[in-house]
Design a protein around this motif. Sequence first.
Motif, PDB file in Angstrom:
ATOM      1  N   LYS A 192       0.689  -1.262   0.196  1.00 21.49           N
ATOM      2  CA  LYS A 192      -0.217   0.010  -0.033  1.00 21.49           C
ATOM      3  C   LYS A 192       0.714   1.205  -0.059  1.00 21.49           C
ATOM      4  CE  LYS A 192      -2.267  -1.161   3.632  1.00 21.49           C
ATOM      5  NZ  LYS A 192      -3.173  -1.148   4.758  1.00 21.49           N
ATOM      6  N   SER A 193       1.976   1.235   0.628  1.00 20.94           N
ATOM      7  CA  SER A 193       2.847   2.349   0.696  1.00 20.94           C
ATOM      8  C   SER A 193       4.037   2.621  -0.192  1.00 20.94           C
ATOM      9  CB  SER A 193       3.241   2.634   1.977  1.00 20.94           C
ATOM     10  OG  SER A 193       4.102   1.456   2.447  1.00 20.94           O
ATOM     11  N   GLY A 194       3.892   1.503  -1.262  1.00 17.39           N
ATOM     12  CA  GLY A 194       5.004   1.342  -2.161  1.00 17.39           C
ATOM     13  C   GLY A 194       4.898   2.307  -3.198  1.00 17.39           C
ATOM     14  N   ASP A 195       6.069   2.535  -3.922  1.00 15.18           N
ATOM     15  CA  ASP A 195       6.129   3.544  -4.943  1.00 15.18           C
ATOM     16  C   ASP A 195       6.477   2.730  -6.299  1.00 15.18           C
ATOM     17  OD1 ASP A 195       7.134   5.246  -6.974  1.00 15.18           O
ATOM     18  OD2 ASP A 195       8.203   6.379  -5.447  1.00 15.18           O
ATOM     19  N   MET A 196       5.263   3.037  -7.348  1.00 15.42           N
ATOM     20  CA  MET A 196       5.151   2.268  -8.375  1.00 15.42           C
ATOM     21  C   MET A 196       6.620   2.358  -9.343  1.00 15.42           C
ATOM     22  SD  MET A 196       3.212   0.286 -10.192  1.00 15.42           S
ATOM     23  CE  MET A 196       3.429  -0.597 -11.683  1.00 15.42           C
ATOM     24  N   ASP A 197       7.383   3.486  -9.152  1.00 15.23           N
ATOM     25  CA  ASP A 197       8.631   3.649  -9.673  1.00 15.23           C
ATOM     26  C   ASP A 197       9.554   2.545  -9.378  1.00 15.23           C
ATOM     27  OD1 ASP A 197       7.757   5.772 -11.022  1.00 15.23           O
ATOM     28  OD2 ASP A 197       8.597   7.229  -9.827  1.00 15.23           O
ATOM     29  N   HIS A 198       9.632   1.920  -8.185  1.00 20.48           N
ATOM     30  CA  HIS A 198      10.409   1.097  -7.782  1.00 20.48           C
ATOM     31  C   HIS A 198      10.393  -0.426  -8.680  1.00 20.48           C
ATOM     32  CE1 HIS A 198      10.864   3.223  -3.587  1.00 20.48           C
ATOM     33  NE2 HIS A 198      11.447   3.818  -4.413  1.00 20.48           N
ATOM     34  N   LEU A 199       9.153  -0.502  -9.366  1.00 26.36           N
ATOM     35  CA  LEU A 199       9.275  -1.335 -10.409  1.00 26.36           C
ATOM     36  C   LEU A 199      10.018  -1.108 -11.818  1.00 26.36           C
ATOM     37  CD1 LEU A 199       8.560  -4.211 -11.478  1.00 26.36           C
ATOM     38  CD2 LEU A 199       6.298  -3.116 -12.227  1.00 26.36           C
ATOM     39  N   LEU A 200      11.088  -1.874 -12.035  1.00 25.47           N
ATOM     40  CA  LEU A 200      11.975  -1.200 -13.145  1.00 25.47           C
ATOM     41  C   LEU A 200      11.603  -1.768 -14.513  1.00 25.47           C
ATOM     42  CD1 LEU A 200      15.367  -1.307 -11.373  1.00 25.47           C
ATOM     43  CD2 LEU A 200      13.651   0.597 -11.318  1.00 25.47           C
ATOM     44  N   LEU A 201      10.356  -2.480 -14.345  1.00 27.73           N
ATOM     45  CA  LEU A 201      10.096  -3.245 -15.778  1.00 27.73           C
ATOM     46  C   LEU A 201       8.909  -2.767 -16.353  1.00 27.73           C
ATOM     47  CD1 LEU A 201      10.664  -7.029 -14.593  1.00 27.73           C
ATOM     48  CD2 LEU A 201      11.929  -5.647 -16.474  1.00 27.73           C
ATOM     49  N   ASP A 202       8.674  -2.450 -17.539  1.00 26.29           N
ATOM     50  CA  ASP A 202       7.206  -2.228 -18.332  1.00 26.29           C
ATOM     51  C   ASP A 202       6.522  -3.592 -18.347  1.00 26.29           C
ATOM     52  OD1 ASP A 202       8.364  -3.454 -20.195  1.00 26.29           O
ATOM     53  OD2 ASP A 202       8.713  -1.266 -21.413  1.00 26.29           O
ATOM     54  N   ASP A 203       5.402  -3.505 -19.049  1.00 20.94           N
ATOM     55  CA  ASP A 203       4.635  -4.586 -19.209  1.00 20.94           C
ATOM     56  C   ASP A 203       5.217  -5.754 -20.184  1.00 20.94           C
ATOM     57  OD1 ASP A 203       2.466  -3.901 -17.809  1.00 20.94           O
ATOM     58  OD2 ASP A 203       1.132  -3.166 -19.415  1.00 20.94           O
ATOM     59  N   LYS A 204       6.099  -5.028 -21.052  1.00 13.91           N
ATOM     60  CA  LYS A 204       6.678  -5.965 -22.027  1.00 13.91           C
ATOM     61  C   LYS A 204       7.919  -6.741 -21.267  1.00 13.91           C
ATOM     62  CE  LYS A 204       9.261  -6.259 -26.307  1.00 13.91           C
ATOM     63  NZ  LYS A 204      10.346  -5.268 -27.312  1.00 13.91           N
ATOM     64  N   GLY A 205       8.590  -5.763 -20.234  1.00 16.53           N
ATOM     65  CA  GLY A 205       9.564  -6.569 -19.461  1.00 16.53           C
ATOM     66  C   GLY A 205       9.272  -7.577 -18.614  1.00 16.53           C
ATOM     67  N   ASN A 228      15.163  -6.232 -11.014  1.00 17.81           N
ATOM     68  CA  ASN A 228      14.259  -5.521 -11.798  1.00 17.81           C
ATOM     69  C   ASN A 228      13.419  -4.798 -10.808  1.00 17.81           C
ATOM     70  OD1 ASN A 228      14.960  -7.088 -14.067  1.00 17.81           O
ATOM     71  ND2 ASN A 228      13.974  -8.693 -13.286  1.00 17.81           N
ATOM     72  N   ILE A 229      13.720  -4.601  -9.516  1.00 20.55           N
ATOM     73  CA  ILE A 229      13.077  -3.610  -8.655  1.00 20.55           C
ATOM     74  C   ILE A 229      14.153  -2.956  -7.763  1.00 20.55           C
ATOM     75  CG2 ILE A 229      11.011  -5.202  -8.755  1.00 20.55           C
ATOM     76  CD1 ILE A 229      11.766  -6.413  -6.246  1.00 20.55           C
ATOM     77  N   VAL A 230      13.504  -1.977  -6.985  1.00 21.68           N
ATOM     78  CA  VAL A 230      14.233  -1.664  -5.905  1.00 21.68           C
ATOM     79  C   VAL A 230      13.483  -2.208  -4.797  1.00 21.68           C
ATOM     80  CG1 VAL A 230      14.692   0.658  -4.582  1.00 21.68           C
ATOM     81  CG2 VAL A 230      14.434   0.714  -7.186  1.00 21.68           C
ATOM     82  N   PRO A 231      14.328  -3.342  -4.270  1.00 20.12           N
ATOM     83  CA  PRO A 231      13.635  -4.214  -3.189  1.00 20.12           C
ATOM     84  C   PRO A 231      13.246  -3.408  -1.878  1.00 20.12           C
ATOM     85  CG  PRO A 231      15.593  -5.241  -3.987  1.00 20.12           C
ATOM     86  CD  PRO A 231      15.456  -3.771  -4.541  1.00 20.12           C
TER      87      PRO A 231
END
Length: 236
Positions: free
Chosen positions: A65-78, A191-194
């Motif tokens: 809930k408190s996460g930042d979407m920018d911490h996922l470093l992949l798009d849908d294709k990735g 692929n993320i900022v854990p």
Amino acid sequence: MKNKKTKFIDLGLIDYKQAWDYQEEIFKKTVDLKIVNRKLSDDQQKMTPNYLLFCHHPHVYTLGKSGDMDHLLLDDKGLQEKDASFYKINRGGDITYHGPGQLVGYPILDLDNFFTDIHKYLRFLEEAIILTMKDYGIVSGRIDGLTGVWVDIDNPKKARKICAMGVKSSRWVTMHGFAFNVNTDLSYFNNIVPCGIDDKAVTSLEKEIGQKPDMNKVKEILKGHISDLFEMKLSN
């Protein structure tokens, strides 16, 4: 009326959403029972159940809930190329990865049966992992201000996370839990900022001991420590 009997279920390899739905079903039934019990006299109330679920998931990233979407470093294709799925979920914490070789634990407990202290609850889960690591000859521990379990905690530059945690609770009923890297493919964490932490590495039990541990043995050891710490009466 405290019930420390806890049903242990090993779900094996299971889709993340399927496991989440199963958790939600148990969680809701327990919360609903507590609401009903409040309206009844002590002799009419029914004991609330406790569950400890173990499982593994196919490759998946989950954002709290408190996460930042920018911490996922992949798009849908990735995500598709990595054969991974993604879910925004209702636990605390930021983003994490689940996948094969990682032991995921979901305690769905009524803490009124044990103790009503969410911080103590988290520390007990961490302690169970720390004791399991100790059984494999590895010293691990906590880092102030960060949840989960870490290796090399006295050296900030070398500290490595081996177990992530994120829980939800309502009316002292818990769900979600911990993700313990046993034989995990750690490249997926690239692929993320854990957990939103960009200056700490991740590790696995396999990497720390230099050989692949038997997952069933790890499960039995960890299950024993959880049972002892919470003074549970586990049944299959």
